[in-house]
Scaffold this motif. Structure first.
Motif, mmCIF file in Angstrom:
data_model
loop_
_atom_site.group_PDB
_atom_site.id
_atom_site.type_symbol
_atom_site.label_atom_id
_atom_site.label_comp_id
_atom_site.label_asym_id
_atom_site.label_seq_id
_atom_site.Cartn_x
_atom_site.Cartn_y
_atom_site.Cartn_z
ATOM 1 N N ARG A 1 14.970 82.170 26.533
ATOM 2 C CA ARG A 1 16.161 81.398 26.179
ATOM 3 C C ARG A 1 16.878 80.841 27.402
ATOM 4 N N ASP A 2 17.073 81.673 28.431
ATOM 5 C CA ASP A 2 17.847 81.242 29.589
ATOM 6 C C ASP A 2 16.993 80.714 30.731
ATOM 7 N N THR A 3 15.697 80.483 30.465
ATOM 8 C CA THR A 3 14.848 79.776 31.422
ATOM 9 C C THR A 3 14.826 78.307 31.029
ATOM 10 N N SER A 4 15.170 77.446 31.967
ATOM 11 C CA SER A 4 15.126 76.009 31.709
ATOM 12 C C SER A 4 13.767 75.461 32.140
ATOM 13 N N GLY A 5 13.500 74.208 31.746
ATOM 14 C CA GLY A 5 12.310 73.551 32.260
ATOM 15 C C GLY A 5 11.311 73.099 31.225
ATOM 16 N N LEU B 1 21.885 75.072 38.880
ATOM 17 C CA LEU B 1 21.118 75.792 39.904
ATOM 18 C C LEU B 1 21.235 75.110 41.266
ATOM 19 N N ASP B 2 21.326 73.784 41.262
ATOM 20 C CA ASP B 2 21.600 73.085 42.529
ATOM 21 C C ASP B 2 22.940 73.528 43.110
ATOM 22 N N PRO C 1 14.875 90.770 42.386
ATOM 23 C CA PRO C 1 15.002 90.270 41.010
ATOM 24 C C PRO C 1 15.640 88.886 40.960
ATOM 25 N N ILE C 2 15.381 88.185 39.868
ATOM 26 C CA ILE C 2 15.962 86.868 39.648
ATOM 27 C C ILE C 2 17.485 86.978 39.583
ATOM 28 N N PHE C 3 18.152 86.090 40.278
ATOM 29 C CA PHE C 3 19.613 86.076 40.342
ATOM 30 C C PHE C 3 20.196 85.934 38.933
ATOM 31 N N ALA C 4 21.197 86.779 38.631
ATOM 32 C CA ALA C 4 21.934 86.746 37.359
ATOM 33 C C ALA C 4 21.070 87.106 36.153
ATOM 34 N N ASP C 5 19.983 87.845 36.374
ATOM 35 C CA ASP C 5 19.144 88.300 35.256
ATOM 36 C C ASP C 5 19.725 89.609 34.722
ATOM 37 N N ARG D 1 23.574 82.176 33.061
ATOM 38 C CA ARG D 1 22.144 82.174 32.749
ATOM 39 C C ARG D 1 21.427 82.830 33.901
ATOM 40 N N HIS D 2 20.126 83.159 33.739
ATOM 41 C CA HIS D 2 19.398 83.605 34.930
ATOM 42 C C HIS D 2 18.816 82.395 35.659
#
Length: 328
Positions: free
Chosen positions: A154-158, A315-316, A262-266, A287-288
């Motif tokens: 859900r919180d992965t974009s792309g 993310l930018d 770990p991934i930031f904000a995960d 989001r992560h």
């Protein structure tokens, strides 16, 4: 379903009943979701000595628990919803979409609407009822997953591809099975790795301590991720590129945690940063920090297609903030 008897040992004393039960059921080789177990608690079908117990009750002694696991509620056919989509590519066979963070790919427990599938059906002007014009289904997939070959959290974009025809669905599914799809992600991680590149190969299975999470020490399936540090973002974070050889659920998030970054904000695989400034950035992100940046595959007509997606604005901005905090 018939009642299941589960023994909870002295080692579980002091644990929440629901967590102790999940771990014990895993030890028995039983698959159970948290929502399924929660429904059993709500229906008072989890009992000790004939008395119903609550999920948050702390275990006081070793005992035997009797429970009945209710069958999952069937999901309905997906319906069209007028939700904007960013279309990267579309032809008669396939649709490539740049999915925003926060959007679920298809319906599931707790997510019956507002999904990418709902948006795709509206975009393609498909009706409510299944027909010859409907999106195809993979064998074993429910009616809530038309056209779906793979998923993003859900919180992965792309980038994600959706098949519009059965031949396209079968061709793409075969490439995912054979791991010939090109997939690369950009992720911001906590800390700066000591390595420049690293290949991580582990097992992949449900984490007995938290069934929402996956563990590199469980299961029989193999998970392989290639990591490369793109650049440090100050002294507390870094931008990494992750290339998948296999495509397991939460694979990158699991492996990033496994290597200590770990991934930031995960919220599932990382603890909140101790540094108050990083903690504020994590909370504000919402989001992560993982983005599916590259997707390549062989089209059913034989063409090799590859697509790139830039990092989303949030993310930018995070990268800019992290780099600014690292400057003297």
């Amino acid at each position: 379903m018939s009642p299941v008897r589960v023994g909870l040992s002295e080692a579980a004393i002091g644990q929440r009943m629901d967590r102790a039960l999940v771990a014990a059921l895993v030890d028995q080789g039983r698959e159970v979701t948290r929502s399924q177990l929660a429904r059993s608690f709500t229906a008072k079908l989890v009992r000790i000595d004939g008395r119903a117990v609550k999920p948050g009750a702390r275990l006081e002694r070793a005992c035997e628990v009797e429970l009945e696991l209710l069958a999952p509620e069937p999901l309905a056919h997906a319906v069209p919803e007028a939700i904007p989509l960013t279309i990267v590519h579309e032809d008669a066979a396939a649709l490539v979409i740049d999915k925003p963070a926060g959007m679920v790919v298809h319906a599931g427990p707790g997510h019956s609407e507002g999904t990418l599938v709902n948006a795709v059906l509206h975009h393609l002007k498909l009706g409510l009822e299944p027909s010859a014009d409907s999106l195809p289904l993979l064998p074993g997939n429910g009616p809530e997953r038309p056209g779906i070959v793979h998923r993003l959290d859900r919180d992965t974009s792309g980038l994600i591809v959706v098949a519009k025809t059965l031949p396209a669905l079968e061709a793409l599914a075969g490439q995912f099975r054979e791991h010939t799809i090109t997939r690369a992600y950009l992720g911001i991680v906590l800390g700066v790795p000591s390595f420049t590149t690293q290949r991580v190969e582990t097992r992949h299975g449900r984490d007995p301590a938290d069934r929402r999470r996956f563990s590199p020490d469980q299961g029989e399936r193999r998970a392989v991720t290639n990591m490369r540090v793109v650049r440090a973002l100050g002294e507390r974070a870094a931008l990494l590129r992750f290339e998948l050889e296999t495509g397991r659920t939460h694979q990158i998030r699991m492996h990033a945690r496994h290597v200590g970054h770990p991934i930031f904000a995960d919220p599932l695989y990382a603890r909140r940063p101790r540094d108050p400034k990083l903690r504020t950035l994590s909370d504000e992100l919402g989001r992560h920090a993982l983005h599916a940046a590259t997707l390549g595959f062989v089209h059913p007509d034989g063409r090799r297609l590859e697509f790139e997606s830039p990092l989303p604005p949030e993310l930018d901005r995070l990268i800019e903030e992290l780099e600014a905090r690292g400057r003297p």
